[in-house]
Motif scaffolding. Structure first.
Motif, PDB file in Angstrom:
ATOM      1  N   THR A  98       0.846  -1.184   0.000  1.00 42.67           N
ATOM      2  CA  THR A  98       0.000   0.000   0.000  1.00 42.67           C
ATOM      3  C   THR A  98       0.887   1.242   0.000  1.00 42.67           C
ATOM      4  N   ALA A  99       0.836   1.959  -1.096  1.00 38.75           N
ATOM      5  CA  ALA A  99       1.655   3.166  -1.235  1.00 38.75           C
ATOM      6  C   ALA A  99       0.848   4.395  -0.823  1.00 38.75           C
ATOM      7  N   PRO A 100       1.537   5.452  -0.425  1.00 36.90           N
ATOM      8  CA  PRO A 100       0.813   6.694  -0.105  1.00 36.90           C
ATOM      9  C   PRO A 100      -0.016   7.165  -1.303  1.00 36.90           C
ATOM     10  N   CYS A 101      -1.202   7.703  -1.023  1.00 33.24           N
ATOM     11  CA  CYS A 101      -2.035   8.240  -2.097  1.00 33.24           C
ATOM     12  C   CYS A 101      -1.406   9.531  -2.621  1.00 33.24           C
ATOM     13  N   GLY A 102      -1.931  10.061  -3.672  1.00 31.44           N
ATOM     14  CA  GLY A 102      -1.378  11.262  -4.279  1.00 31.44           C
ATOM     15  C   GLY A 102      -1.351  12.458  -3.346  1.00 31.44           C
ATOM     16  N   VAL A 103      -2.407  12.616  -2.581  1.00 33.08           N
ATOM     17  CA  VAL A 103      -2.466  13.752  -1.655  1.00 33.08           C
ATOM     18  C   VAL A 103      -1.369  13.618  -0.594  1.00 33.08           C
ATOM     19  N   CYS A 104      -1.192  12.409  -0.091  1.00 37.26           N
ATOM     20  CA  CYS A 104      -0.146  12.205   0.924  1.00 37.26           C
ATOM     21  C   CYS A 104       1.251  12.394   0.332  1.00 37.26           C
ATOM     22  N   ARG A 105       1.443  11.979  -0.893  1.00 34.18           N
ATOM     23  CA  ARG A 105       2.752  12.189  -1.531  1.00 34.18           C
ATOM     24  C   ARG A 105       3.062  13.680  -1.608  1.00 34.18           C
ATOM     25  N   GLN A 106       2.078  14.462  -2.032  1.00 34.85           N
ATOM     26  CA  GLN A 106       2.291  15.901  -2.121  1.00 34.85           C
ATOM     27  C   GLN A 106       2.501  16.502  -0.734  1.00 34.85           C
ATOM     28  N   THR A 107       1.746  16.022   0.251  1.00 37.86           N
ATOM     29  CA  THR A 107       1.907  16.521   1.622  1.00 37.86           C
ATOM     30  C   THR A 107       3.321  16.244   2.120  1.00 37.86           C
ATOM     31  N   SER A 136      10.877  10.911  -4.270  1.00 37.75           N
ATOM     32  CA  SER A 136      11.141  11.431  -5.616  1.00 37.75           C
ATOM     33  C   SER A 136      10.796  10.412  -6.695  1.00 37.75           C
ATOM     34  N   GLN A 137      10.820   9.145  -6.331  1.00 39.07           N
ATOM     35  CA  GLN A 137      10.506   8.097  -7.301  1.00 39.07           C
ATOM     36  C   GLN A 137       9.001   7.914  -7.479  1.00 39.07           C
ATOM     37  N   ILE A 138       8.262   8.159  -6.398  1.00 47.86           N
ATOM     38  CA  ILE A 138       6.814   7.949  -6.502  1.00 47.86           C
ATOM     39  C   ILE A 138       6.053   9.261  -6.715  1.00 47.86           C
ATOM     40  N   LEU A 139       6.777  10.377  -6.638  1.00 50.43           N
ATOM     41  CA  LEU A 139       6.156  11.671  -6.952  1.00 50.43           C
ATOM     42  C   LEU A 139       7.120  12.526  -7.769  1.00 50.43           C
ATOM     43  N   PRO A 140       7.393  12.088  -8.998  1.00 48.15           N
ATOM     44  CA  PRO A 140       8.232  12.930  -9.849  1.00 48.15           C
ATOM     45  C   PRO A 140       7.470  14.199 -10.236  1.00 48.15           C
ATOM     46  N   LEU A 141       8.180  15.235 -10.493  1.00 47.77           N
ATOM     47  CA  LEU A 141       7.566  16.502 -10.904  1.00 47.77           C
ATOM     48  C   LEU A 141       6.518  16.988  -9.911  1.00 47.77           C
ATOM     49  N   SER A 142       6.856  16.893  -8.626  1.00 46.94           N
ATOM     50  CA  SER A 142       5.912  17.362  -7.615  1.00 46.94           C
ATOM     51  C   SER A 142       5.702  18.867  -7.748  1.00 46.94           C
ATOM     52  N   PHE A 143       4.560  19.315  -7.272  1.00 39.46           N
ATOM     53  CA  PHE A 143       4.289  20.740  -7.266  1.00 39.46           C
ATOM     54  C   PHE A 143       5.272  21.407  -6.316  1.00 39.46           C
ATOM     55  N   VAL A 144       5.927  22.451  -6.771  1.00 37.29           N
ATOM     56  CA  VAL A 144       6.876  23.177  -5.932  1.00 37.29           C
ATOM     57  C   VAL A 144       6.270  24.530  -5.610  1.00 37.29           C
ATOM     58  N   SER A 145       6.301  24.817  -4.351  1.00 41.68           N
ATOM     59  CA  SER A 145       5.627  26.009  -3.859  1.00 41.68           C
ATOM     60  C   SER A 145       6.142  27.300  -4.473  1.00 41.68           C
ATOM     61  N   TYR A 146       5.251  28.256  -4.554  1.00 39.96           N
ATOM     62  CA  TYR A 146       5.582  29.587  -5.020  1.00 39.96           C
ATOM     63  C   TYR A 146       6.666  30.221  -4.172  1.00 39.96           C
ATOM     64  N   LYS A 147       6.825  29.747  -2.941  1.00 44.23           N
ATOM     65  CA  LYS A 147       7.734  30.420  -2.028  1.00 44.23           C
ATOM     66  C   LYS A 147       9.185  30.352  -2.486  1.00 44.23           C
TER      67      LYS A 147
END
Ligand SMILES: [Zn+2]
Length: 153
Positions: A98-107, A136-147
């Motif tokens: 069971t892998a983290p869901c997309g929301v958890c990966r981004q969190t 990084s392997q399960i969330l490539p190209l993650s959203f990077v904050s404006y900050k």
């Protein structure tokens, strides 16, 4: 795919084994009257090597359901820990992990360690085989904050 490997639990470091055991324990507190799918998660902080755990918590209204990982994250953040080194996730699926869901990966990506990544270990409660990967392997190209580079001045 080369973005993960599956190893024997006994081949892992004591630190990782203990983190998985913590996730197994907290999973027993999962509040899952609707799905009966219990998940436990344990986070190891980079600083002070603190362990924070979480279980999934369901709700009859469904949308307020929270995953085990996102139950653990606020506990660490509220104690002032913003960099995570390792995250373990434990749930029971007979033929898969069971892998983290997309929301958890981004969190989790918000709290990557100094090396820019987080080691992820997925296990079943039986703690026999463990899937090892990195955020990084399960969330490539993650959203990077404006900050970081595009604050409107
Ligand atoms: Zn999730």
């Amino acid at each position: 795919m080369d973005n993960f490997e599956i190893v024997d639990f006994n081949s892992l470091s004591e630190v990782v084994q203990n983190l998985i055991k913590e996730a197994v324990e907290i999973r027993k507190r999962a509040y899952v009257p609707y799905s009966n799918f219990a998940v436990g998660s344990a986070i190891l902080t980079e600083e002070d090597s603190k362990v924070y755990t979480g279980c999934n918590i369901e709700n009859s209204a469904l949308t307020p359901c929270i995953c085990a990982e996102r139950a653990a994250v606020p506990k660490a953040v509220c104690d002032g820990y913003l960099k995570f080194k390792i995250v373990a996730v434990v749930a029971h699926q007979k033929d898969s992990f069971t892998a983290p869901c997309g929301v958890c990966r981004q969190t989790l990506s918000e709290f990557r360690g100094s090396d820019g990544d987080i080691d992820i270990y997925l296990s079943r409660p039986t703690m026999d085989k463990v899937l090892c990967t990195k955020l990084s392997q399960i969330l490539p190209l993650s959203f990077v904050s404006y900050k970081e580079d595009s604050v409107i001045s």
